[in-house]
Design a protein around this motif. Structure first.
Motif, short mmCIF file in Angstrom:
data_model
loop_
_atom_site.label_atom_id
_atom_site.label_comp_id
_atom_site.label_asym_id
_atom_site.label_seq_id
_atom_site.Cartn_x
_atom_site.Cartn_y
_atom_site.Cartn_z
N ALA A 411 1.78 -8.50 -2.84
CA ALA A 411 0.60 -8.65 -3.70
C ALA A 411 -0.51 -7.70 -3.22
CB ALA A 411 0.11 -10.09 -3.66
N LYS A 413 -0.22 -4.91 -1.63
CA LYS A 413 0.11 -3.53 -1.98
C LYS A 413 -0.19 -3.26 -3.46
CE LYS A 413 4.20 -2.46 -2.99
NZ LYS A 413 5.66 -2.63 -2.86
N GLU A 415 -2.15 -4.76 -5.56
CA GLU A 415 -3.56 -4.83 -5.96
C GLU A 415 -4.44 -4.03 -5.00
OE1 GLU A 415 -4.71 -6.67 -8.89
OE2 GLU A 415 -2.59 -6.15 -9.13
N LEU A 417 -5.41 -4.66 -2.16
CA LEU A 417 -6.45 -5.61 -1.74
C LEU A 417 -6.87 -5.34 -0.31
CD1 LEU A 417 -4.86 -8.95 -2.99
CD2 LEU A 417 -6.88 -7.84 -3.94
N ASN A 418 -8.08 -5.73 0.00
CA ASN A 418 -8.51 -5.70 1.39
C ASN A 418 -8.27 -7.12 1.94
OD1 ASN A 418 -9.71 -5.46 3.85
ND2 ASN A 418 -11.80 -5.69 3.02
N LEU A 419 -6.97 -7.40 2.16
CA LEU A 419 -6.59 -8.76 2.56
C LEU A 419 -5.99 -8.72 3.96
CD1 LEU A 419 -5.95 -11.75 1.92
CD2 LEU A 419 -3.87 -10.97 0.79
#
Lengths: 515, 515
Positions: A411, A413, A415, A417-419
């Motif tokens: 997910a 990758k 989006e 995201l900065n997760l």
């Protein structure tokens, strides 16, 4: 250990308490009369989901008479009399329990439970049946004797396993010692005790007793519960091998070694009653055979079994049995439906078993909460109770941290995201997801899940799991069965339809003690 | 349909092609001699992971002789001679295949495959065995006859299922028609054909044939492959009921109705060879019994089976069998290990089966890639090939969109992410995760997974799944078995240790045709 408010002790006032007792007779009435009680009975306000089972069938007479019509009335009598109730024998009441609620009466002020103190009606049984599990040592003994080996052969055979034979005996002695401790503790209190093994445990024994104690693990508790249809006869589990057995359904392990303490708490009412909801099943359609097959049956040879079985079915179909038949069992943990041969390890099958059978998955159609029918193909399906949500169903449905980590990475990758994928986050997400699979044994709802669903060019399914009030399954299987708590099986072949639901009248009475 | 470069056709030059042929004799040599080839053989450059199985044991003599020592040499002869090779009978070579590579020779210039054209050595078998599945209709016929019912009873009994009886017969006829089509197509080409059912399919029949054709679904293909140990004898699957069967292992469905076209493509070399890796198992320790039990065995009665079994084990242990024994089977799909009774639907078990057995999960210790041993408790474990990664293993490990959605929601909440949870994203993540479970049948690596792992106060495990070169399992089970492709079972009880690995010499030769 988390404690759930019991029907008899968690209520806030005499009025709702009376309603609670009344509710034991007719749940719906009580729910209407006392919203608070309804809340207690149905956490999450699920009243709208409740089903009334007005359908009755001859098969229902297979059930032992319920004490419903008698017990609450008697409980109220005892309450007002304020004196400990005599044993059921004295009252000539066979299928009731020896509750003594006087202390609860005196303690009512303190039993508000708002302080979170344990509370409950004092409970002093006069006749108890103790159901003891068969240890692995006994199991090996019997199977090898069954296979024609002498005790001497068995010793040599097991000795070859070295330390494991020692371990085997050790576990057997630990269990035996703990069973003796329970039995002695009961007898020291002048309680009549019958110690039985699986084969001696029958409805008469259950009727004779005020309470049933299972001495073993969860499997033994399920066995003990399977013969109790009186919702005022408590079933109490003692874990006789805490080091090796989880014992979700048993008392906290400390009472294994100090059972007299547990008894004193029962007398003083320092515990909570807990009604564990159970599942009932109605079977209808063609090709059904409402006769249960005991999975512990040992004597039947392949041919006998196969003939008995097929001829039985043939006969039923001749006489066009259509049901609905209420099956003479209640599921405390779960109902599992699947092809008998879908287990790829069933190499001792007593049936002609062709390759495609071994490879064959289960085909069926499912309708939940009276919705549309949906075709399914899988390694079976599982419908569990709140009690069972911690058992097999949990292992079928829980996710591994490994999977959660990979899913979040993907997910992230996609989006960009900065997760930050910290161990903590992954563990937190995993735990929260898995916890969402668990719910209170008292909630009258079921969790449905498809086991290893197969989606392909030929089959595809959207429905895979969820909480429901009613699950209907139409079999498209050729050699399937429906297994209740892993202990009782029913044929469930093409043409048969099962309606699976919870009726609060089937609840099993258990006790909760604090650690 | 994706095509993988075959050993015989995907190479870029004569040198590497010679190496390819040589590699069929000794993989490691070839890999060393030709990096390109190594790449072809081991996608993802996994050479470092390859295992040499130098361990041999008496049990190995149980295997039919491999053609390894003969075939490549012969292939090279044919190549230089440039003439179609005579059938193996003419050469008196029993365990070889009737390859004719001349066309490939002429086409070599065009067979570079860089243009992505199909290519391959022309293949003209002279003797073919067709293995036909047993249809459900035949299955029902046999089981009821077995149960003592007359054909008339059977008709009535099945008729009661209404439309399903019709469907049953229809599927039977469709299958039969398609089998006839295949057999006729072969005979029209003057190819000798033997049409056999499960019970007539034996090593002699395999030895007699140049090629094996399975007529059924994937189950029949597994059966057909289970008796083929000659890695130059192709096994080709024809899906005889495309509407009902997925047929991953079979030719594209269009050839079911136009088999002559498939034959012409074989002759012209318009196909790709595919070696599907298979798993081998070494068994050692105490309590082992290297004798396979055929899961399709029908005649054995409970007592016979149980006695034969236990006495067999007893005898083995007396004589202290320790292994390592190479088991006389190869797994094309998977190896499954679990308690015989861990299936809760095994109500026809022929063994004494006590409650706790029915509830008992499998206990074992696992070591992957020679790492440390880890205790496990679960509903079994599965070790699959690339071929099997699309089968049972996939259903055990894939996640549902429903689960992915909930996991992402939880993560979103915890991190208060600005993550739009669109249907598309959820589907994309689900697909990518599930696709990561699949890999090429040619890759000499295994995917290991624990089925329904149980983690509790007593057991906890970190390892749940992954790609490995070697999986060792030490049984702590009491009534367990190891099942290969759902068709062959071995006892696997306390004291037994299994080493599960891939040796490229065990690969099964199959063909890939374009849609």
């Amino acid at each position: 250990m988390t404690c759930y408010p019991g029907f008899l002790c968690g209520c806030r006032c005499a009025a709702s308490r009376a309603a609670a007792l009344h509710s034991l007779l007719k749940y719906q009435t009580a729910a209407a009369a006392s919203p608070l009680l309804a809340g207690l009975l149905v956490p999450g306000g699920l009243q709208r989901r409740l089903i009334t089972c007005s359908r009755l069938s001859p098969a229902e007479s297979l059930l032992p008479p319920l004490a419903a019509g008698f017990a609450p009335q008697r409980l109220l009598q005892q309450e007002s009399s304020g004196s400990p109730g005599p044993g059921p024998s004295a009252l000539g009441q066979q299928s009731s329990s020896g509750f003594a609620l006087s202390r609860l009466d005196q303690r009512r002020g303190r039993s508000a439970g708002s302080e979170g103190l344990p509370c409950g009606g004092g409970f002093r049984p006069t006749r108890v049946v103790v159901v003891a599990k068969t240890t692995r040592y006994e199991f090996e003994q019997q199977r090898y004797r069954y296979a024609g080996l002498s005790e001497e052969d068995l010793k040599q055979l097991l000795a070859l396993k070295g330390s494991n034979y020692g371990g085997l005996l050790e576990r057997h002695y630990i269990h035996t010692k703990n069973v003796e401790h329970v039995v002695d503790s009961l007898r020291n209190e002048q309680i009549e005790v019958r110690l039985v093994k699986r084969r001696e445990y029958d409805e008469d024994t259950v009727r004779w007793a005020d309470a049933v104690i299972s001495a073993g693990g969860d499997g033994t508790m399920l066995l003990a519960a399977s013969k109790v249809f009186d919702r005022f006869k408590p079933v109490i589990g003692v874990n006789t091998d805490p080091e090796r057995s989880e014992g979700h359904l048993c008392l906290p392990v400390r009472y294994t070694h100090s059972f007299p303490e547990a008894l004193q708490k029962f007398y003083r009412g320092e515990f909570r009653w807990q009604w564990r909801q159970r599942i009932r099943i109605y079977l209808e359609g063609t090709g059904i055979n409402p006769t249960p097959v005991d999975l512990h049956e040992q004597q039947l040879s392949q041919e006998q079994h196969s003939r008995a079985h097929v001829n039985g079915r043939f006969h039923d179909q001749r006489s066009e049995v259509s049901g609905p038949h209420l099956l003479p069992v209640r599921a405390l943990n779960e109902v599992f439906i699947g092809e008998s041969l879908s287990s790829r390890v069933n190499y001792k099958s007593c049936k002609p078993s062709f390759k495609f059978s071994l490879h064959r998955a289960s085909y069926y159609e499912v309708s939940v909460d009276d919705g549309p029918w949906e075709k399914q193909k899988s390694s079976g399906l599982n419908v569990c109770t709140g009690t069972g949500s911690k058992a097999w169903s949990y292992n079928i449905n829980k996710v591994a941290t490994q999977a959660v980590e990979e899913i979040l990475k993907i997910a992230k990758k996609h989006e960009s995201l900065n997760l930050p994928l910290s161990r903590e986050l992954i563990q937190k997400v995993t735990n929260e997801y898995n916890d969402s699979l668990l719910y209170s044994p008292e909630e009258p709802k079921m969790f449905f899940s498809i086991r290893e669903p197969i989606a392909n060019r030929v089959f595809s399914s959207s429905l895979q799991r969820g909480f429901f009030s009613k699950v209907c399954v139409r079999s498209r299987c050729w050699d399937a069965c429906m297994v209740v708590d892993g202990g009782t099986s029913f044929e469930f072949n093409d043409g048969a339809i099962a309606s699976i639901l919870i009726n609060t009248e089937d609840a099993l009475l258990t006790v909760l003690l604090e650690e």
